[in-house]
Design a protein around this motif. Structure first.
Motif, mmCIF file in Angstrom:
data_model
loop_
_atom_site.group_PDB
_atom_site.id
_atom_site.type_symbol
_atom_site.label_atom_id
_atom_site.label_comp_id
_atom_site.label_asym_id
_atom_site.label_seq_id
_atom_site.Cartn_x
_atom_site.Cartn_y
_atom_site.Cartn_z
ATOM 1 N N VAL A 190 -32.473 -22.253 1.876
ATOM 2 C CA VAL A 190 -31.314 -21.712 2.568
ATOM 3 C C VAL A 190 -31.364 -20.202 2.450
ATOM 4 C CG1 VAL A 190 -28.800 -21.576 2.587
ATOM 5 C CG2 VAL A 190 -29.910 -23.725 2.037
ATOM 6 N N SER A 191 -31.241 -19.549 3.580
ATOM 7 C CA SER A 191 -31.210 -18.088 3.521
ATOM 8 C C SER A 191 -29.800 -17.635 3.152
ATOM 9 C CB SER A 191 -31.614 -17.483 4.865
ATOM 10 O OG SER A 191 -30.589 -17.686 5.816
ATOM 11 N N ILE A 192 -29.707 -16.434 2.682
ATOM 12 C CA ILE A 192 -28.404 -15.864 2.313
ATOM 13 C C ILE A 192 -27.505 -15.813 3.537
ATOM 14 C CG2 ILE A 192 -27.244 -13.806 1.440
ATOM 15 C CD1 ILE A 192 -28.779 -15.139 -0.731
ATOM 16 N N ASP A 193 -28.062 -15.472 4.704
ATOM 17 C CA ASP A 193 -27.264 -15.386 5.927
ATOM 18 C C ASP A 193 -26.678 -16.738 6.301
ATOM 19 O OD1 ASP A 193 -27.807 -12.696 6.124
ATOM 20 O OD2 ASP A 193 -29.480 -12.956 7.517
ATOM 21 N N GLU A 194 -27.467 -17.807 6.184
ATOM 22 C CA GLU A 194 -26.955 -19.145 6.507
ATOM 23 C C GLU A 194 -25.828 -19.545 5.559
ATOM 24 O OE1 GLU A 194 -30.534 -21.427 6.220
ATOM 25 O OE2 GLU A 194 -30.762 -21.530 8.395
ATOM 26 N N ARG A 195 -25.997 -19.233 4.289
ATOM 27 C CA ARG A 195 -24.976 -19.567 3.309
ATOM 28 C C ARG A 195 -23.704 -18.763 3.579
ATOM 29 N NH1 ARG A 195 -26.848 -19.583 -2.668
ATOM 30 N NH2 ARG A 195 -28.207 -18.163 -1.593
ATOM 31 N N ASP A 196 -23.851 -17.486 3.846
ATOM 32 C CA ASP A 196 -22.689 -16.656 4.154
ATOM 33 C C ASP A 196 -21.970 -17.145 5.403
ATOM 34 O OD1 ASP A 196 -23.215 -15.115 1.958
ATOM 35 O OD2 ASP A 196 -24.092 -13.441 3.084
ATOM 36 N N LEU A 197 -22.742 -17.525 6.414
ATOM 37 C CA LEU A 197 -22.154 -18.031 7.645
ATOM 38 C C LEU A 197 -21.400 -19.336 7.385
ATOM 39 C CD1 LEU A 197 -21.747 -17.893 10.691
ATOM 40 C CD2 LEU A 197 -23.917 -19.109 10.959
ATOM 41 N N ALA A 198 -22.011 -20.239 6.626
ATOM 42 C CA ALA A 198 -21.357 -21.509 6.328
ATOM 43 C C ALA A 198 -20.062 -21.300 5.546
ATOM 44 C CB ALA A 198 -22.307 -22.411 5.552
ATOM 45 N N LEU A 199 -20.088 -20.408 4.578
ATOM 46 C CA LEU A 199 -18.877 -20.113 3.810
ATOM 47 C C LEU A 199 -17.813 -19.469 4.692
ATOM 48 C CD1 LEU A 199 -20.436 -18.832 0.486
ATOM 49 C CD2 LEU A 199 -19.143 -20.942 0.822
ATOM 50 N N SER A 200 -18.237 -18.599 5.586
ATOM 51 C CA SER A 200 -17.297 -17.950 6.501
ATOM 52 C C SER A 200 -16.644 -18.971 7.421
ATOM 53 C CB SER A 200 -17.998 -16.888 7.340
ATOM 54 O OG SER A 200 -18.479 -15.856 6.526
ATOM 55 N N VAL A 201 -17.445 -19.889 7.946
ATOM 56 C CA VAL A 201 -16.911 -20.922 8.838
ATOM 57 C C VAL A 201 -15.921 -21.802 8.086
ATOM 58 C CG1 VAL A 201 -17.524 -23.017 10.121
ATOM 59 C CG2 VAL A 201 -18.856 -20.937 10.425
ATOM 60 N N ALA A 202 -16.279 -22.222 6.877
ATOM 61 C CA ALA A 202 -15.384 -23.061 6.084
ATOM 62 C C ALA A 202 -14.079 -22.330 5.769
ATOM 63 C CB ALA A 202 -16.077 -23.494 4.796
ATOM 64 N N ALA A 203 -14.175 -21.060 5.410
ATOM 65 C CA ALA A 203 -12.976 -20.274 5.107
ATOM 66 C C ALA A 203 -12.116 -20.086 6.357
ATOM 67 C CB ALA A 203 -13.372 -18.913 4.531
ATOM 68 N N TYR A 204 -12.761 -19.816 7.496
ATOM 69 C CA TYR A 204 -12.041 -19.638 8.759
ATOM 70 C C TYR A 204 -11.265 -20.898 9.120
ATOM 71 C CZ TYR A 204 -11.334 -19.032 13.775
ATOM 72 O OH TYR A 204 -10.779 -18.968 15.018
ATOM 73 N N ARG A 205 -11.912 -22.055 8.987
ATOM 74 C CA ARG A 205 -11.252 -23.315 9.319
ATOM 75 C C ARG A 205 -10.114 -23.612 8.353
ATOM 76 N NH1 ARG A 205 -16.381 -27.093 11.084
ATOM 77 N NH2 ARG A 205 -16.712 -26.059 13.088
ATOM 78 N N ALA A 206 -10.296 -23.302 7.092
ATOM 79 C CA ALA A 206 -9.234 -23.533 6.118
ATOM 80 C C ALA A 206 -8.021 -22.648 6.404
ATOM 81 C CB ALA A 206 -9.757 -23.274 4.707
ATOM 82 N N VAL A 207 -8.272 -21.397 6.746
ATOM 83 C CA VAL A 207 -7.173 -20.473 7.062
ATOM 84 C C VAL A 207 -6.454 -20.935 8.325
ATOM 85 C CG1 VAL A 207 -6.643 -18.121 7.821
ATOM 86 C CG2 VAL A 207 -8.129 -18.494 5.852
ATOM 87 N N ASN A 208 -7.199 -21.375 9.331
ATOM 88 C CA ASN A 208 -6.570 -21.863 10.558
ATOM 89 C C ASN A 208 -5.732 -23.105 10.301
ATOM 90 O OD1 ASN A 208 -7.312 -19.895 12.327
ATOM 91 N ND2 ASN A 208 -9.141 -20.940 13.045
ATOM 92 N N ALA A 209 -6.238 -24.018 9.470
ATOM 93 C CA ALA A 209 -5.477 -25.220 9.139
ATOM 94 C C ALA A 209 -4.183 -24.854 8.417
ATOM 95 C CB ALA A 209 -6.323 -26.163 8.291
ATOM 96 N N LEU A 210 -4.262 -23.883 7.516
ATOM 97 C CA LEU A 210 -3.077 -23.430 6.797
ATOM 98 C C LEU A 210 -2.081 -22.769 7.754
ATOM 99 C CD1 LEU A 210 -1.639 -23.063 4.087
ATOM 100 C CD2 LEU A 210 -2.900 -20.933 3.806
ATOM 101 N N ALA A 211 -2.578 -21.963 8.674
ATOM 102 C CA ALA A 211 -1.703 -21.300 9.647
ATOM 103 C C ALA A 211 -1.019 -22.324 10.545
ATOM 104 C CB ALA A 211 -2.510 -20.306 10.480
ATOM 105 N N ASP A 212 -1.769 -23.337 10.994
ATOM 106 C CA ASP A 212 -1.176 -24.384 11.828
ATOM 107 C C ASP A 212 -0.093 -25.135 11.066
ATOM 108 O OD1 ASP A 212 -2.838 -23.700 13.922
ATOM 109 O OD2 ASP A 212 -4.248 -25.350 13.595
ATOM 110 N N SER A 213 -0.361 -25.469 9.823
ATOM 111 C CA SER A 213 0.624 -26.185 9.006
ATOM 112 C C SER A 213 1.870 -25.334 8.794
ATOM 113 C CB SER A 213 0.026 -26.564 7.657
ATOM 114 O OG SER A 213 -1.031 -27.454 7.823
ATOM 115 N N SER A 214 1.672 -24.051 8.550
ATOM 116 C CA SER A 214 2.808 -23.145 8.348
ATOM 117 C C SER A 214 3.645 -23.031 9.609
ATOM 118 C CB SER A 214 2.318 -21.762 7.925
ATOM 119 O OG SER A 214 1.630 -21.839 6.712
ATOM 120 N N ALA A 215 2.986 -22.933 10.749
ATOM 121 C CA ALA A 215 3.704 -22.828 12.022
ATOM 122 C C ALA A 215 4.523 -24.090 12.284
ATOM 123 C CB ALA A 215 2.726 -22.579 13.166
#
Length: 113
Positions: free
Chosen positions: A23-48
């Protein structure tokens, strides 16, 4: 397509994917970014949703209180029985939620424009 949980799990395994490739560092960073983005969106939807339900509850209570202060004669004039005030308010709010907002454009109309 991998779920974000699988993507996250594969990203945090130090150096390797499940199929044995590095796994390259870029792939890992991208995967973590995607997971964090989805978690934040889920939290925002729940809050709304929570805020929308809180506003609806407050509006329901206010409407019931205002109608309850009216005399029986006034309630009869507008066609509401004192004991059916909560049900009448619930029906009103449900019908308003189901109706599209004034000035709202259907999603098909937005796409065509």
């Amino acid at each position: 397509m991998l779920s974000y949980i699988e993507t996250y799990a594969r990203a945090v395994v130090p150096g390797f994917k499940a199929d044995g490739r590095k796994v390259s560092i870029d792939e890992r960073d991208l995967a973590l970014s995607v997971a964090a983005y989805r978690a934040v969106n889920a939290l925002a939807d729940s809050s709304a949703k929570l805020l929308r339900r809180a506003r609806l509850w407050a509006e329901r209570r206010q409407t019931i209180n205002e109608l309850s202060r009216l005399s029986d004669r006034v309630l009869k004039d507008i066609g509401i029985d004192r004991y059916s005030i909560p049900q009448t308010v619930d029906e009103l709010l449900r019908s308003r939620e189901a109706a599209p907002a004034k000035g709202a454009i259907a999603s098909d109309e937005k796409l065509a424009a």
